[in-house]
Design an enzyme around this catalytic site. Structure first.
Site, short mmCIF file in Angstrom:
data_model
loop_
_atom_site.label_atom_id
_atom_site.label_comp_id
_atom_site.label_asym_id
_atom_site.label_seq_id
_atom_site.Cartn_x
_atom_site.Cartn_y
_atom_site.Cartn_z
N ASN A 1 -3.42 6.14 -1.07
CA ASN A 1 -3.07 6.11 0.35
C ASN A 1 -2.43 7.39 0.86
OD1 ASN A 1 -3.85 3.82 2.00
ND2 ASN A 1 -2.97 2.63 0.32
N HIS B 1 -1.36 -2.70 -6.99
CA HIS B 1 -2.03 -2.37 -5.73
C HIS B 1 -3.55 -2.45 -5.88
CE1 HIS B 1 -2.97 0.82 -2.46
NE2 HIS B 1 -2.98 -0.39 -1.95
N GLU C 1 -3.83 0.31 -8.67
CA GLU C 1 -2.73 1.24 -8.96
C GLU C 1 -1.56 0.39 -9.47
OE1 GLU C 1 -3.07 5.08 -5.97
OE2 GLU C 1 -2.26 3.25 -5.12
N SER D 1 0.82 -1.21 0.00
CA SER D 1 0.00 0.00 0.00
C SER D 1 0.85 1.25 0.00
CB SER D 1 -0.84 0.06 1.28
OG SER D 1 -1.62 -1.07 1.44
P1 NAI Z 1 -3.44 -9.54 6.49
O1 NAI Z 1 -2.87 -9.30 7.82
O2 NAI Z 1 -4.88 -9.83 6.35
O3 NAI Z 1 -2.67 -10.75 5.76
C1 NAI Z 1 -1.29 -10.83 5.68
C2 NAI Z 1 -0.96 -12.29 5.45
O4 NAI Z 1 0.44 -12.41 5.17
C3 NAI Z 1 -1.25 -13.18 6.68
O5 NAI Z 1 -2.09 -14.24 6.30
C4 NAI Z 1 0.13 -13.65 7.09
O6 NAI Z 1 0.15 -14.96 7.63
C5 NAI Z 1 0.88 -13.61 5.76
N1 NAI Z 1 2.31 -13.60 5.90
C6 NAI Z 1 3.07 -12.92 6.79
N2 NAI Z 1 4.37 -13.18 6.58
C7 NAI Z 1 4.43 -14.04 5.53
C8 NAI Z 1 5.48 -14.69 4.83
N3 NAI Z 1 6.75 -14.50 5.18
N4 NAI Z 1 5.18 -15.52 3.80
C9 NAI Z 1 3.88 -15.70 3.44
N5 NAI Z 1 2.84 -15.13 4.06
C10 NAI Z 1 3.12 -14.30 5.09
O7 NAI Z 1 -3.01 -8.28 5.62
P2 NAI Z 1 -3.68 -7.70 4.29
O8 NAI Z 1 -4.67 -6.69 4.68
O9 NAI Z 1 -4.07 -8.81 3.40
O10 NAI Z 1 -2.45 -6.90 3.66
C11 NAI Z 1 -1.45 -7.55 2.90
C12 NAI Z 1 -0.75 -6.53 2.02
O11 NAI Z 1 -1.73 -5.87 1.19
C13 NAI Z 1 -0.03 -5.41 2.78
O12 NAI Z 1 1.12 -5.06 2.07
C14 NAI Z 1 -1.04 -4.27 2.76
O13 NAI Z 1 -0.45 -3.02 2.88
C15 NAI Z 1 -1.66 -4.46 1.38
N6 NAI Z 1 -2.98 -3.91 1.19
C16 NAI Z 1 -3.94 -4.01 2.18
C17 NAI Z 1 -5.20 -3.49 1.98
C18 NAI Z 1 -6.26 -3.60 3.02
O14 NAI Z 1 -7.28 -2.89 2.92
N7 NAI Z 1 -6.12 -4.44 4.04
C19 NAI Z 1 -5.56 -2.80 0.72
C20 NAI Z 1 -4.52 -2.83 -0.28
C21 NAI Z 1 -3.27 -3.33 -0.03
#
Ligand code: NAI
Length: 283
Positions: free
Chosen positions: A189, A139, A151, A118
């Site tokens: 963002n 993104h 994005e 993000s």
């Molecule tokens: P989340 O906390 O729901 O999921 C993250 C996942 O990554 C977890 O399932 C975790 O176990 C996994 N993980 C952590 N370390 C890992 C590794 N070494 N190898 C494989 N998996 C691993 O987070 P979310 O919300 O899905 O965010 C993920 C990415 O997407 C971040 O970079 C965030 O900034 C981005 N993002 C999030 C948005 C949102 O609204 N939540 C919107 C757009 C982008």
């Protein structure tokens, strides 16, 4: 677009939604997360969501046909045949760089390595791979199956052909890709930071309650209030993005994170995904 193998690394809110987008569009999706439990949960969440869509008549294909195209893998090594890898793990540069350096060795030299970050620098993530030309930001927005905007972020060394390919791929799965520059928080963002931060300051100063702020903002025409939106995004994710944007702009006061964000994260009140944040939810 030809149906290809798409790998998704991270099966949380975003990885899960991105897997749904590609599987529904007919691609074979390999999904990786750190533990067997999280991989299992990712599959269950995805199947549940598809089932609910099917019941509402919003899915042409059967859930089982779509789910047959989604495979969880136990190691990153199993992603070697993917033509596009989309990383969606926690918003931490060290974790993302570790994954990209491994993917660089595992994946074919022609594979595109995309990140759903993000706010972090695409150029910095790409600095650990041999060919940063193939690293790009893709993104998506939350919920990924619903939100059309993507994005497309080119880092300093991203090949323009890679950007074009991502634009094509995103368009083919029904998204609206828009090219943006690799600056902290990109466009959405960065513009959204004061939306959350000013609301947090207003709540912190007890000028208005969380509920009142959300109510007023929606009455003004916004789809969601800043607190509801943080609960949807994940307060931890939103906080990580705030910290990253603040640090990247050399601690400009206008981007300064708020103590309430940190205390919510410390108390593990992360929003919808934990059943409670600024509001409580039935899980
Ligand atoms: P989340 O906390 O729901 O999921 C993250 C996942 O990554 C977890 O399932 C975790 O176990 C996994 N993980 C952590 N370390 C890992 C590794 N070494 N190898 C494989 N998996 C691993 O987070 P979310 O919300 O899905 O965010 C993920 C990415 O997407 C971040 O970079 C965030 O900034 C981005 N993002 C999030 C948005 C949102 O609204 N939540 C919107 C757009 C982008």
């Amino acid at each position: 677009m030809e149906k290809t193998i798409i790998a998704v690394v991270g099966g949380g809110i975003m990885g899960n939604g991105i897997a749904e987008v590609f599987a529904t569009a007919g691609h074979l999706v390999y999904l990786y997360d750190v533990s067997p439990e999280l991989r299992e949960k990712a599959l269950d969440d995805l199947a549940d969501r598809l089932q609910r869509k099917r019941i509402r008549g919003k899915l042409v294909e059967s859930v089982s046909d779509i789910m047959q195209r989604v495979r969880t893998v136990n190691t990153l090594d199993e992603l070697s045949s993917a033509e596009l890898v989309i990383e969606a793990v926690v918003e931490r540069i060290d974790v993302k760089q570790d994954i990209f350096s491994k993917l660089d060795r595992i994946c074919s030299p022609t594979a595109i390595l995309a990140t759903n970050t993000s706010s972090l620098s695409i150029t910095e993530i790409a600095s650990v791979v041999q060919h940063p030309e193939r690293v790009v930001g893709m993104h998506f927005f939350n919920p990924a199956p619903v939100m059309r905007l993507v994005e497309v972020v080119s880092g300093r060394f991203t090949d323009s052909a890679v950007v074009e390919k991502i634009v094509q791929i995103a368009t083919a799965v029904g998204k609206l890709p828009i090219r943006v520059t690799d600056t902290p928080g990109f466009v959405v963002n960065r513009v959204a930071r004061p939306f959350y931060l000013e609301a947090l300051r207003i709540a912190g100063a007890q000028v208005a309650s969380v509920q009142a702020i959300d109510h007023i903002i929606k009455a003004a025409g916004f789809k969601m209030g800043p607190f509801e939106l943080q609960d949807l995004i994940g307060i931890d994710v939103n906080y990580a993005v705030t910290v990253s944007v603040y640090e990247s702009y050399f601690q400009e006061p206008r981007f300064r994170p708020h103590g309430l964000q940190r205390s919510m994260v410390q108390s593990k009140k992360l929003g919808k995904k934990t059943g409670g944040g600024y509001y409580t939810y039935d899980r």
